[in-house]
Scaffold this active site. Structure first.
Site, mmCIF file in Angstrom:
data_model
loop_
_atom_site.group_PDB
_atom_site.id
_atom_site.type_symbol
_atom_site.label_atom_id
_atom_site.label_comp_id
_atom_site.label_asym_id
_atom_site.label_seq_id
_atom_site.Cartn_x
_atom_site.Cartn_y
_atom_site.Cartn_z
ATOM 1 N N LYS A 139 -3.448 3.306 -2.087
ATOM 2 C CA LYS A 139 -4.511 4.300 -2.113
ATOM 3 C C LYS A 139 -3.931 5.552 -1.508
ATOM 4 O O LYS A 139 -3.383 5.515 -0.422
ATOM 5 C CB LYS A 139 -5.693 3.900 -1.246
ATOM 6 C CG LYS A 139 -6.261 2.560 -1.543
ATOM 7 C CD LYS A 139 -7.271 2.223 -0.469
ATOM 8 C CE LYS A 139 -7.321 0.731 -0.254
ATOM 9 N NZ LYS A 139 -7.998 0.388 0.977
ATOM 10 N N MET A 180 -6.878 9.809 9.232
ATOM 11 C CA MET A 180 -7.523 10.287 7.996
ATOM 12 C C MET A 180 -8.438 11.475 8.258
ATOM 13 O O MET A 180 -9.499 11.583 7.662
ATOM 14 C CB MET A 180 -8.356 9.156 7.342
ATOM 15 C CG MET A 180 -7.542 7.924 7.028
ATOM 16 S SD MET A 180 -8.584 6.531 6.523
ATOM 17 C CE MET A 180 -9.182 5.931 8.109
ATOM 18 N N ASP A 184 0.805 -1.217 0.000
ATOM 19 C CA ASP A 184 0.000 0.000 0.000
ATOM 20 C C ASP A 184 0.843 1.274 0.000
ATOM 21 O O ASP A 184 2.023 1.250 0.283
ATOM 22 C CB ASP A 184 -0.866 0.040 1.269
ATOM 23 C CG ASP A 184 -2.151 -0.736 1.086
ATOM 24 O OD1 ASP A 184 -2.343 -1.304 0.005
ATOM 25 O OD2 ASP A 184 -2.949 -0.763 2.042
HETATM 26 N N1 SAH Z 1 -3.228 0.995 9.353
HETATM 27 C C1 SAH Z 1 -2.657 2.311 9.525
HETATM 28 C C2 SAH Z 1 -3.666 3.405 9.314
HETATM 29 C C3 SAH Z 1 -4.194 3.489 7.914
HETATM 30 S S1 SAH Z 1 -5.363 4.763 7.713
HETATM 31 C C4 SAH Z 1 -2.018 2.388 10.907
HETATM 32 O O1 SAH Z 1 -2.259 1.509 11.732
HETATM 33 O O2 SAH Z 1 -1.266 3.315 11.163
HETATM 34 C C5 SAH Z 1 -4.385 6.022 7.008
HETATM 35 C C6 SAH Z 1 -4.147 7.132 7.996
HETATM 36 O O3 SAH Z 1 -3.189 6.727 8.949
HETATM 37 C C7 SAH Z 1 -3.597 8.400 7.423
HETATM 38 O O4 SAH Z 1 -4.584 9.201 6.830
HETATM 39 C C8 SAH Z 1 -3.011 9.059 8.643
HETATM 40 O O5 SAH Z 1 -4.021 9.634 9.420
HETATM 41 C C9 SAH Z 1 -2.490 7.861 9.393
HETATM 42 N N2 SAH Z 1 -1.068 7.612 9.173
HETATM 43 C C10 SAH Z 1 -0.483 6.513 8.678
HETATM 44 N N3 SAH Z 1 0.859 6.620 8.699
HETATM 45 C C11 SAH Z 1 1.127 7.830 9.232
HETATM 46 C C12 SAH Z 1 2.328 8.531 9.553
HETATM 47 N N4 SAH Z 1 3.534 8.007 9.301
HETATM 48 N N5 SAH Z 1 2.221 9.762 10.111
HETATM 49 C C13 SAH Z 1 1.022 10.303 10.377
HETATM 50 N N6 SAH Z 1 -0.141 9.689 10.094
HETATM 51 C C14 SAH Z 1 -0.090 8.466 9.534
#
Ligand code: SAH
Length: 500
Positions: free
Chosen positions: A56, A171, A34
C-alpha cells in the site's frame, strides 16, 4: 502444519533487520510483503519461494486489507509457511493485530517477529533520541491518519497538547497543518521544535527541523512527502548536535558495483557504511553449452566460409577450445577473413596468433555492418561463433546484405544477481552518480549487459576504475575514467570516491 509469521522488516537499513526475521525470510514458502518492507531482503528467499506484493502506498492499495487476509489464509491452507513481511514493527500501525485475529479465527498457527519501528529508528538516525531526561518523561506514538471510516476521532488533542510528551506521528505528512494547529490550540508552544524524517535509516534519508508554527509551510516548501515520521518536542533540538547518519560522506550517492556477488561484498559493505545507495549490477557467468556437435561440424567445414566474425572474447575462447578438442589449430583459418567486433575481442584473437582483418571504429552493430560491407563482405559465407542468446542485429543486417550467415552458439551466459532493469531505471531517474569497475572483466560484463550506446545516454554517471589495466578496458569502450585511485585497492577506490 503450516504457520504464518508476522514479521517486522525494520525501517529499511538492512542492518536493522532482526536475525529471527532473516531466518524466517530464508525458510518461508510464501512471502507476502508490503510497500515499506525493504525489497532487498527478498534476495534471501528460497529459489522456489512464491513472492507476492500486496503493498500500500498512501491511499493506493494494491490489495485491500480483507483481500490480504484472505490471501494469507488461502496460502496457509495450502500447507505452506508464510512470511508476512511489513515495514518497521508489524504491531505498530501495521495492521498486524487485525491479521493475527483473522488467523486465530481461521485456526491457523502464527508467530510474531517484532521489528524496529520507524518511529524510534528514523529519529535516532536523524540525531533525535525520542526520550531524554532534559526534555520529556514520555513518548507517544500517534497515527496522523486515522481510520477514515471512524465516526469520531480517537485523538485526545487536549492530552497531547498539555503533556510534555515527545509525540511521534506516523502517516502524518498530509495532515501536518491540522496536527500542528490542534497541538497549538491545545497548549503546545508555537516555538516547540518539530522534526520530519523521510525514508529514515535508508541511504535516501532526509530530515528537517522547524517549529510548530512554521512546520507546515516549511515542509510544503521543501516538498517533504511520505513516508515520513514527524517528531514533536524538545528532543528535536538535539538534531544538529547528534546528527551522525546524515554526515556520512556518500549519503544519497548512487554507486553501481559491478563485481561478482561473491567478491562484491567488501566493496558493497564499505560503500554502504559511507552512506551510498549501492546498486549491485548483475554479473554474468559464462558456461559451456550442452552439445558441441554443430560447432565441430562447422570447424571441420571451415573451408566453406569466407568470413569468421567474433563478437566477444568468449566467442574466441570457446571456439578455439573446440578447435583444439578436434585436434586442429589456428592454421586452419588460413584463407578465411577474420573480424573482431571490439578491441578486447581483437586482443583475444591476437593472442591466438590471428591479426584481425577488420576491427570497426565504433563498437555498435550498425557500424560494424557498414564497415564490413566496405570490406566487401556482401554475398559471402559468414560464420559467427557467439553466445547462444545475443543481439540479432548483426546476423540480420548481414543477411539483408546478401550474406549467407550462420550463427554458431559456442557458449551461453547466465545472469546472476539482481536484474539490469533496476540499475537501468535508477540511471534513467538520475539516481546513479558512479559506476565502479574493479577489473577488466567487470567492464566487459557491464557493457555486455548494458550496450555502450545506451550507457552514453546516461549523462552525469561517472566511472571509477581501480587501476590502469581496468581503465584501459574502459577507454576501449570509448569512455573516460573520472575516479582513479593512487593505490589500486578497494579501500583506495573508495578513498578516491570520497575525494571526488
Ligand atoms: N509498521 C511501521 C509503520 C507503518 S505505518 C513501523 O513500525 O515503522 C507507515 C508510516 O510509517 C509511514 O507513513 C511513515 O510515517 C512511517 N515510516 C515507515 N518507514 C519509515 C521510514 N523509513 N522513514 C520514515 N517514516 C517511515
Amino acid at each position: 502444519m503450516s504457520k504464518v509469521f508476522l514479521v517486522g522488516a525494520g525501517p529499511g537499513d538492512p542492518g536493522l533487520l532482526t536475525l529471527r526475521a532473516k531466518q524466517v525470510i530464508e525458510t518461508c514458502d510464501v512471502m507476502i510483503y508490503d510497500y515499506l518492507a525493504n525489497k532487498d531482503f527478498l534476495k534471501w528467499c528460497k529459489p522456489d519461494c512464491e513472492i507476492l506484493y500486496v503493498g500500500k502506498k498512501g491511499g493506493d492499495h494494491t490489495l485491500p486489507q480483507d483481500k490480504i487476509n484472505e490471501l494469507i489464509i488461502e496460502k496457509a491452507r495450502e500447507g505452506k509457511d508464510i512470511c508476512r513481511l511489513k515495514g518497521g514493527d508489524p504491531y505498530v500501525f501495521g495492521r498486524g493485530g487485525e491479521e493475527a485475529e483473522e488467523l486465530v479465527e481461521a485456526g491457523i498457527d502464527f508467530e510474531v517477529v517484532p521489528g524496529i519501528t520507524a518511529g524510534v529508528a528514523a529519529p535516532a538516525y536523524a540525531g533525535i533520541p525520542v526520550t531524554h531526561r532534559d526534555h520529556t518523561t514520555s513518548v507517544c506514538f500517534i497515527t496522523g491518519h486515522e481510520d477514515p471510516t471512524k465516526e469520531k476521532s480517537g485523538h485526545n488533542w487536549a492530552v497531547y497538547g498539555q503533556s510534555n510528551s515527545t509525540l511521534v506521528f506516523y502517516m502524518g505528512v498530509k495532515n501536518l497543518p491540522m496536527i500542528a494547529k490542534n497541538l497549538m490550540d491545545n497548549g503546545r508552544a508555537p516555538e516547540t521544535p518539530v522534526a520530519l524524517v523521510r525514508w529514515g535509516t535508508r541511504c535516501t534519508q532526509q530530515s528537517m527541523v522547524s517549529t510548530l508554527e512554521n512546520v507546515a509551510a516549511d515542509a510544503a516548501e521543501r516538498g517533504f512527502k511520505a513516508p515520513s515520521i514527524i517528531v514533536v518536542g524538545g528532543v528535536c533540538s538535539l538534531h544538529d548536535k547528534l546528527n551522525w547518519f546524515e554526515k556520512k560522506p556518500l549519503l544519497g550517492k548512487g554507486v553501481v558495483v559491478t563485481r561478482a556477488r561473491e567478491q562484491a561484498s567488501g566493496l558493497v559493505d564499505i560503500l554502504g557504511a559511507k552512506g551510498a545507495c549501492v546498486y549491485e549490477f548483475p554479473t554474468i557467468s559464462v558456461e559451456h553449452i550442452d552439445d558441441y556437435a554443430d560447432v565441430e561440424t562447422a570447424i571441420l567445414g571451415l573451408a566453406g566460409y569466407d568470413w569468421l566474425v567474433f563478437t566477444s572474447v568468449n566467442g574466441v575462447k570457446f571456439f578455439w577450445e573446440q578447435m583444439e578438442t578436434v585436434g586442429l589449430d589456428t592454421r586452419i583459418l588460413g584463407g578465411i577473413q577474420v573480424a573482431a567486433i571490439g578491441p578486447a575481442t581483437a586482443d583475444a584473437l591476437r593472442e591466438k596468433g590471428v591479426n584481425p582483418d577488420f576491427i570497426p571504429e565504433k563498437y555498435v552493430a550498425e557500424h560494424v555492418v557498414d564497415g564490413l560491407l566496405k570490406k566487401g563482405i556482401q554475398g559471402s559465407r559468414v560464420l559467427i561463433p557467439r553466445a547462444r542468446v545475443a543481439r540479432e542485429i548483426l546476423p540480420e543486417k548481414l543477411s539483408e546484405a546478401g550474406c549467407d550467415v550462420q550463427v554458431l552458439p559456442v557458449y551461453e551466459t547466465r545472469m546472476a544477481g539482481s536484474d539490469v532493469d533496476a540499475v537501468r531505471e535508477a540511471m534513467k531517474a538520475g539516481k546513479v552518480q558512479y559506476v565502479t569497475f574493479t577489473s577488466s572483466s567487470t567492464v566487459q560484463n557491464f557493457f555486455e549487459l548494458m550496450p555502450p550506446e545506451e550507457f552514453k545516454t546516461y549523462e552525469g554517471v561517472k566511472i571509477a576504475s581501480i587501476g590502469p589495466i581496468t581503465s584501459k578496458t574502459v577507454h576501449e569502450y570509448g569512455f573516460t575514467v573520472a575516479v582513479r585511485p593512487e593505490e589500486y585497492t578497494i579501500p583506495g577506490l573508495v578513498e578516491e570516491l570520497l575525494k571526488d
